[in-house]
Every structure is written in structure tokens, then in C-alpha cells.
Design an enzyme around this catalytic site. Structure first.
Site, PDB file in Angstrom:
ATOM      1  N   LYS A  71       0.820  -1.226   0.000  1.00  0.00           N
ATOM      2  CA  LYS A  71       0.000   0.000   0.000  1.00  0.00           C
ATOM      3  C   LYS A  71       0.852   1.273   0.000  1.00  0.00           C
ATOM      4  CE  LYS A  71      -4.253  -1.825   1.943  1.00  0.00           C
ATOM      5  NZ  LYS A  71      -5.312  -1.703   2.941  1.00  0.00           N
ATOM      6  N   ASP A 107     -10.173   2.984   2.375  1.00  0.00           N
ATOM      7  CA  ASP A 107     -10.383   2.214   3.609  1.00  0.00           C
ATOM      8  C   ASP A 107     -11.133   3.024   4.671  1.00  0.00           C
ATOM      9  OD1 ASP A 107      -9.238  -0.200   2.838  1.00  0.00           O
ATOM     10  OD2 ASP A 107      -7.223   0.410   3.443  1.00  0.00           O
ATOM     11  N   ASP A 160       5.201   2.229  21.239  1.00  0.00           N
ATOM     12  CA  ASP A 160       5.894   3.087  20.264  1.00  0.00           C
ATOM     13  C   ASP A 160       5.098   3.200  18.965  1.00  0.00           C
ATOM     14  OD1 ASP A 160       7.933   3.694  21.938  1.00  0.00           O
ATOM     15  OD2 ASP A 160       9.259   2.098  21.217  1.00  0.00           O
ATOM     16  N   TYR A 230     -13.687  -9.274   9.732  1.00  0.00           N
ATOM     17  CA  TYR A 230     -14.919  -9.796   9.118  1.00  0.00           C
ATOM     18  C   TYR A 230     -14.955 -11.316   9.088  1.00  0.00           C
ATOM     19  CZ  TYR A 230     -11.790  -9.649   5.079  1.00  0.00           C
ATOM     20  OH  TYR A 230     -10.709  -9.790   4.247  1.00  0.00           O
TER      21      TYR A 230
HETATM   22  P1  NAP Z   1      -1.361  -4.399  10.772  1.00  0.00           P
HETATM   23  O1  NAP Z   1      -0.966  -3.158  10.078  1.00  0.00           O
HETATM   24  O2  NAP Z   1      -0.472  -5.591  10.732  1.00  0.00           O
HETATM   25  O3  NAP Z   1      -1.642  -4.019  12.334  1.00  0.00           O
HETATM   26  C1  NAP Z   1      -1.957  -5.018  13.261  1.00  0.00           C
HETATM   27  C2  NAP Z   1      -2.361  -4.391  14.588  1.00  0.00           C
HETATM   28  O4  NAP Z   1      -2.801  -5.451  15.472  1.00  0.00           O
HETATM   29  C3  NAP Z   1      -1.225  -3.665  15.304  1.00  0.00           C
HETATM   30  O5  NAP Z   1      -1.740  -2.584  16.036  1.00  0.00           O
HETATM   31  C4  NAP Z   1      -0.710  -4.753  16.249  1.00  0.00           C
HETATM   32  O6  NAP Z   1      -0.077  -4.245  17.408  1.00  0.00           O
HETATM   33  C5  NAP Z   1      -2.005  -5.426  16.656  1.00  0.00           C
HETATM   34  N1  NAP Z   1      -1.810  -6.791  17.131  1.00  0.00           N
HETATM   35  C6  NAP Z   1      -1.438  -7.869  16.392  1.00  0.00           C
HETATM   36  N2  NAP Z   1      -1.372  -8.962  17.184  1.00  0.00           N
HETATM   37  C7  NAP Z   1      -1.692  -8.543  18.440  1.00  0.00           C
HETATM   38  C8  NAP Z   1      -1.801  -9.216  19.705  1.00  0.00           C
HETATM   39  N3  NAP Z   1      -1.578 -10.524  19.819  1.00  0.00           N
HETATM   40  N4  NAP Z   1      -2.166  -8.491  20.790  1.00  0.00           N
HETATM   41  C9  NAP Z   1      -2.427  -7.170  20.666  1.00  0.00           C
HETATM   42  N5  NAP Z   1      -2.334  -6.469  19.511  1.00  0.00           N
HETATM   43  C10 NAP Z   1      -1.968  -7.154  18.408  1.00  0.00           C
HETATM   44  O7  NAP Z   1      -2.771  -4.935  10.253  1.00  0.00           O
HETATM   45  P2  NAP Z   1      -3.981  -4.072   9.663  1.00  0.00           P
HETATM   46  O8  NAP Z   1      -3.904  -4.075   8.191  1.00  0.00           O
HETATM   47  O9  NAP Z   1      -4.057  -2.797  10.405  1.00  0.00           O
HETATM   48  O10 NAP Z   1      -5.246  -5.016  10.040  1.00  0.00           O
HETATM   49  C11 NAP Z   1      -5.716  -5.104  11.371  1.00  0.00           C
HETATM   50  C12 NAP Z   1      -7.062  -5.842  11.405  1.00  0.00           C
HETATM   51  O11 NAP Z   1      -8.025  -5.102  10.663  1.00  0.00           O
HETATM   52  C13 NAP Z   1      -7.018  -7.238  10.778  1.00  0.00           C
HETATM   53  O12 NAP Z   1      -7.809  -8.100  11.567  1.00  0.00           O
HETATM   54  C14 NAP Z   1      -7.658  -7.064   9.418  1.00  0.00           C
HETATM   55  O13 NAP Z   1      -8.348  -8.216   8.974  1.00  0.00           O
HETATM   56  C15 NAP Z   1      -8.666  -5.951   9.728  1.00  0.00           C
HETATM   57  N6  NAP Z   1      -8.953  -5.156   8.509  1.00  0.00           N
HETATM   58  C16 NAP Z   1     -10.234  -5.158   8.050  1.00  0.00           C
HETATM   59  C17 NAP Z   1     -10.555  -4.434   6.916  1.00  0.00           C
HETATM   60  C18 NAP Z   1     -11.974  -4.452   6.429  1.00  0.00           C
HETATM   61  O14 NAP Z   1     -12.205  -4.037   5.278  1.00  0.00           O
HETATM   62  N7  NAP Z   1     -12.929  -4.860   7.237  1.00  0.00           N
HETATM   63  C19 NAP Z   1      -9.567  -3.684   6.255  1.00  0.00           C
HETATM   64  C20 NAP Z   1      -8.254  -3.702   6.745  1.00  0.00           C
HETATM   65  C21 NAP Z   1      -7.968  -4.456   7.882  1.00  0.00           C
HETATM   66  P3  NAP Z   1       1.520  -3.953  17.454  1.00  0.00           P
HETATM   67  O15 NAP Z   1       1.710  -2.572  16.913  1.00  0.00           O
HETATM   68  O16 NAP Z   1       1.793  -4.063  18.914  1.00  0.00           O
HETATM   69  O17 NAP Z   1       2.187  -5.017  16.632  1.00  0.00           O
END
Ligand code: NAP
Length: 288
Positions: A71, A107, A160, A230
Site C-alpha cells: 500500500k 479504507d 511506540d 470480518y
Molecule cells: P497491521 O498493520 O499488521 O496491524 C496489526 C495491529 O494489530 C497492530 O496494532 C498490532 O499491534 C495489533 N496486534 C497484532 N497482534 C496482536 C496481539 N496478539 N495483541 C495485541 N495487539 C496485536 O494490520 P492491519 O492491516 O491494520 O489489520 C488489522 C485488522 O483489521 C485485521 O484483523 C484485518 O483483517 C482488519 N482489517 C479489516 C478491513 C476491512 O475491510 N474490514 C480492512 C483492513 C484491515 P503492534 O503494533 O503491537 O504489533
């Protein structure tokens, strides 16, 4: 078999692409409207990313979605960025306008449309606790603050990363608080919030039993619970909120509305959101 003569091509670029629901959702929408478009998967390796993006122009492809991990990396290959994509420094939709490649990010608007249209609420003057500070959290935070959210508290496992997002928002003139993802802290803030939004991946398939440090009894109406996940359609967090009588919103709407916004940019036609949502829900029901 459907003729492919004159078929216009759209796709999704990412790597690996896994189980993207976008081809299903968009192809169902094209079929429904009788549009001669085909949405396909473009799994592109990192070293080929520049060639792939230039190929959109060379092959006269209508455009594409961009997903993890590209992205941000696609930006240098584009000609123009729409304001939302420029603010986020991330693109999820590319549109080929007569050989000029434009980058958009749908998004945040996807989440916001889902919130307003499915729950019939807005965020003007309200307070939200946002869990997570990754790519999805960034898009949601910007969209909510732009829409008039009064107070945003970000709770993230890695403090952080939370601070980095807060700094970015503060540079744009917003006041944001960052806290640790800990039980006693979340309890205190939840009492004062209108919305709890999970934008972390905690609770996502296949780790559906993974939980956030939140107790069910802390979730009380009028608190509204949103989870960007989802799959499953009802995470453990949403189940807890529902059992307490809170309004809940899953990530299906965000997926559909970000797709609908991209669809409208590519085709110039209103997206059939109910058809798109139905295709996603049917697929997820079959999966579970
Ligand atoms: P990302 O950039 O990898 O960010 C992941 C986030 O989750 C970070 O804040 C991370 O914290 C946290 N995290 C991961 N494992 C964790 C754990 N065990 N305990 C606590 N925090 C944890 O991913 P993203 O793209 O933002 O996606 C995040 C979620 O949103 C996913 O479930 C994805 O499926 C969903 N999503 C949905 C849509 C939709 O259209 N509905 C679109 C995009 C994303 P740290 O910073 O501490 O690593």
C-alpha cells in the site's frame, strides 16, 4: 462460457494474496449490472512491483486494488495521489485515467460509511477508544477525526507504534491520547467512551478465541462496539458486547464500502452494495 472480447480488466495486487474476497464481491457486482469487467488476482513479487504498476498503463487495465504489503510501496510508481491517499501515505485503489495512474485510499471512507449507514450514527462530538495502530487503524483514525470525532484514545500492544500514529495525527492538528493495552487502563477509559473500535488483528480467524484484555461486564450500552475483523463475522469481542445489549458492527461493511468506493471510481456507476455484501456473507457462511 462468457465471451472475454472487449472485457475490461481490474485486479488486486499484493503478495501473497491468500483468500481475497474482492474478486467475488466485484465480479458479482459487475454481473449484476451487466458490466463487461473482470476482476482478477495479481500476486506480484516485490522485485516486479514497478513493472506490474507500469503494466496497468501499458496494458490499458482499468485499475486495481493494492493490498498488503504494497500500500505504501506503490506510491513512487503513480502519477497523482488523491488527498486522502496523500494524507495517509498509503494507496488501496489505483485508477488508470487515460494513461495517468491515480492513487486513492478508500479504507477510511469504507469504515465511516459502514458506521453511518449500518448503525445510523455519526461521530460528531463523540469519544472513541481505538485498539490497534496498524494500517487499518491509521485509516480509521484519520476518517473519524476528519468526520468530527471529539476525542480519540489509541490503545496498542506496542506503545511506540501507538505513539507514532498519535504523532502523525497531532501534526495534522488533532489531540490524541495513547495508552497501553492493559486491563486496568482499558476499564478506566471504556467508562467514558461512545465507541470501542478493535482495529487490531486479535480475534481474527483462525485465532478466534484470542481475546483482548477486556471483561464482558465493562461493555454497557450506550457503548457501541465495532470490530474491523470480518472473519469471523462475530468476533469474541462482538459476542460479549451483544450479550450486554450493546450495538455492534463487524468488518463486513468496511470491506464492502471500501470496495464500493473503488468500484465507483473505476466504473463511474453506483456500486450495488447489497449484492456485494450478500456475496461476502454467503462466502463467509460457507467457510464457517
Ligand atoms: P497491521 O498493520 O499488521 O496491524 C496489526 C495491529 O494489530 C497492530 O496494532 C498490532 O499491534 C495489533 N496486534 C497484532 N497482534 C496482536 C496481539 N496478539 N495483541 C495485541 N495487539 C496485536 O494490520 P492491519 O492491516 O491494520 O489489520 C488489522 C485488522 O483489521 C485485521 O484483523 C484485518 O483483517 C482488519 N482489517 C479489516 C478491513 C476491512 O475491510 N474490514 C480492512 C483492513 C484491515 P503492534 O503494533 O503491537 O504489533
Amino acid at each position: 462460457m462468457k465471451s472475454i472480447d472487449g472485457m475490461r480488466i481490474i485486479g488486486i495486487i499484493g503478495y501473497p494474496l491468500g483468500h481475497s474476497l474482492s474478486p467475488l464481491m466485484h465480479n458479482r457486482a459487475f454481473e449484476h449490472l451487466g458490466l463487461h469487467y473482470q476482476y482478477t488476482l495479481f500476486p506480484v513479487k516485490e522485485e516486479e512491483l514497478g513493472h506490474a504498476i507500469r503494466g496497468i498503463r501499458a496494458l490499458n487495465i482499468v485499475g486495481c486494488n493494492v493490498t498488503i504489503p504494497y500500500k505504501e510501496q506503490v506510491i513512487p510508481f503513480l502519477d497523482y495521489l488523491a488527498p486522502g491517499a496523500k494524507t495517509l501515505g498509503a494507496v488501496n485503489t489505483i485508477v488508470n485515467k487515460d494513461g495517468e495512474l491515480w492513487g486513492y485510499n478508500t479504507d477510511g471512507i469504507g469504515f465511516y460509511r459502514s458506521l453511518t449507514e449500518e448503525l445510523g450514527t455519526d461521530v460528531q462530538g463523540k469519544k472513541a477508544l481505538l485498539i490497534g495502530a496498524g494500517g487499518a487503524a491509521r485509516a480509521v483514525a484519520h476518517a473519524l477525526l476528519e468526520a468530527g470525532l471529539q476525542e480519540l484514545v489509541i490503545a496498542n500492544r506496542n506503545l511506540d507504534n501507538g505513539k507514532r500514529l498519535a504523532n502523525e495525527l497531532e501534526k495534522r492538528g488533532y489531540q490524541v491520547q495513547v495508552v497501553e493495552l492493559k486491563e486496568e487502563i482499558l476499564r478506566k477509559f471504556l467508562m467514558q467512551m461512545d465507541f470501542l473500535i478493535n482495529s487490531s488483528s486479535v480475534g481474527m480467524y483462525p485465532q478466534i478465541e484470542a481475546g483482548l484484555p477486556i471483561k464482558q461486564e465493562w461493555l454497557r450500552p450506550p457503548l457501541i462496539l465495532c470490530d474491523l475483523i470480518y472473519n469471523p463475522v462475530k468476533t469474541k469481542l462482538l459476542q460479549m458486547g451483544e450479550a450486554q445489549g450493546c450495538q455492534i458492527l463487524n468488518g463486513v461493511g468496511m470491506l464492502v464500502y471500501q470496495g464500493a468506493a473503488a468500484f465507483e471510481l473505476w466504473t463511474g456507476q453506483e456500486a450495488p452494495v447489497e449484492i456485494m455484501k450478500k456475496s461476502v456473507l454467503e462466502f463467509l457462511a460457507e467457510e464457517s
